[in-house]
Design a protein around this motif. Sequence first.
Motif, PDB file in Angstrom:
ATOM      1  N   ARG A  48      -3.402  23.845  47.699  1.00  0.00           N
ATOM      2  CA  ARG A  48      -2.562  24.135  46.880  1.00  0.00           C
ATOM      3  C   ARG A  48      -1.521  25.267  47.071  1.00  0.00           C
ATOM      4  O   ARG A  48      -0.313  25.034  46.881  1.00  0.00           O
ATOM      5  N   ASN A  49      -1.685  26.182  48.140  1.00  0.00           N
ATOM      6  CA  ASN A  49      -0.805  27.182  48.460  1.00  0.00           C
ATOM      7  C   ASN A  49      -0.402  26.803  49.887  1.00  0.00           C
ATOM      8  O   ASN A  49      -0.239  27.838  50.628  1.00  0.00           O
ATOM      9  N   LYS A  50      -0.184  25.762  50.409  1.00  0.00           N
ATOM     10  CA  LYS A  50       0.336  25.173  51.787  1.00  0.00           C
ATOM     11  C   LYS A  50       1.195  25.970  52.103  1.00  0.00           C
ATOM     12  O   LYS A  50       1.417  26.470  53.477  1.00  0.00           O
ATOM     13  N   GLU A  52       2.645  28.923  51.746  1.00  0.00           N
ATOM     14  CA  GLU A  52       2.199  30.405  51.714  1.00  0.00           C
ATOM     15  C   GLU A  52       1.065  30.558  52.858  1.00  0.00           C
ATOM     16  O   GLU A  52       1.320  31.294  53.683  1.00  0.00           O
ATOM     17  N   MET A  53       0.265  29.474  52.842  1.00  0.00           N
ATOM     18  CA  MET A  53      -0.681  29.628  54.131  1.00  0.00           C
ATOM     19  C   MET A  53       0.084  29.238  55.311  1.00  0.00           C
ATOM     20  O   MET A  53      -0.395  29.943  56.349  1.00  0.00           O
TER      21      MET A  53
END
Length: 156
Positions: A48-50, A52-53
């Motif tokens: 979901r937070n790819k 930011e990751m």
Amino acid sequence: MNTNLLPCPFCGSHDIGVFAQYEDDCPERSAIARCYSCDAQSAQMVGRNKIEMAIAAWNRRAVNHSVPTDSPLSLLLLELKAELHRAVEAQSFWPTDAIHASAILNDITGGLTQASLDFHFYAAPRALMRSDAIQVGAMALRFLLNIDSYKPEEKS
């Protein structure tokens, strides 16, 4: 360029991008951070937070702050060091005789010659020449780092 990203740990460039992509082997959309100067990239992130990751993965990469990155030569030295490290990790074996070691270097130099021909006659990307030149430089360093271990053939 993304201001949340640290400079490239390999070439020092600030020209870094983060983008989502589709991969054949990954059914979900993923994201990576990538240096547009030397093509280094972070691990592929899915979730979901790819985005930011991917930024976090890029920023966790080790940077050698002891080497100044304010000149073209310093940046090239960082790239050579990174390529030498990659080559040793990929192929730990190195010959103990100068002939075989120089043959490896000559083989890689042949790749640079081909990339130069392709650039000159067929307008191939300049980046291919640059990448091959970095490989030649790293292998020349590897040759030099091992020069004291080379043994001449025994005379019978």
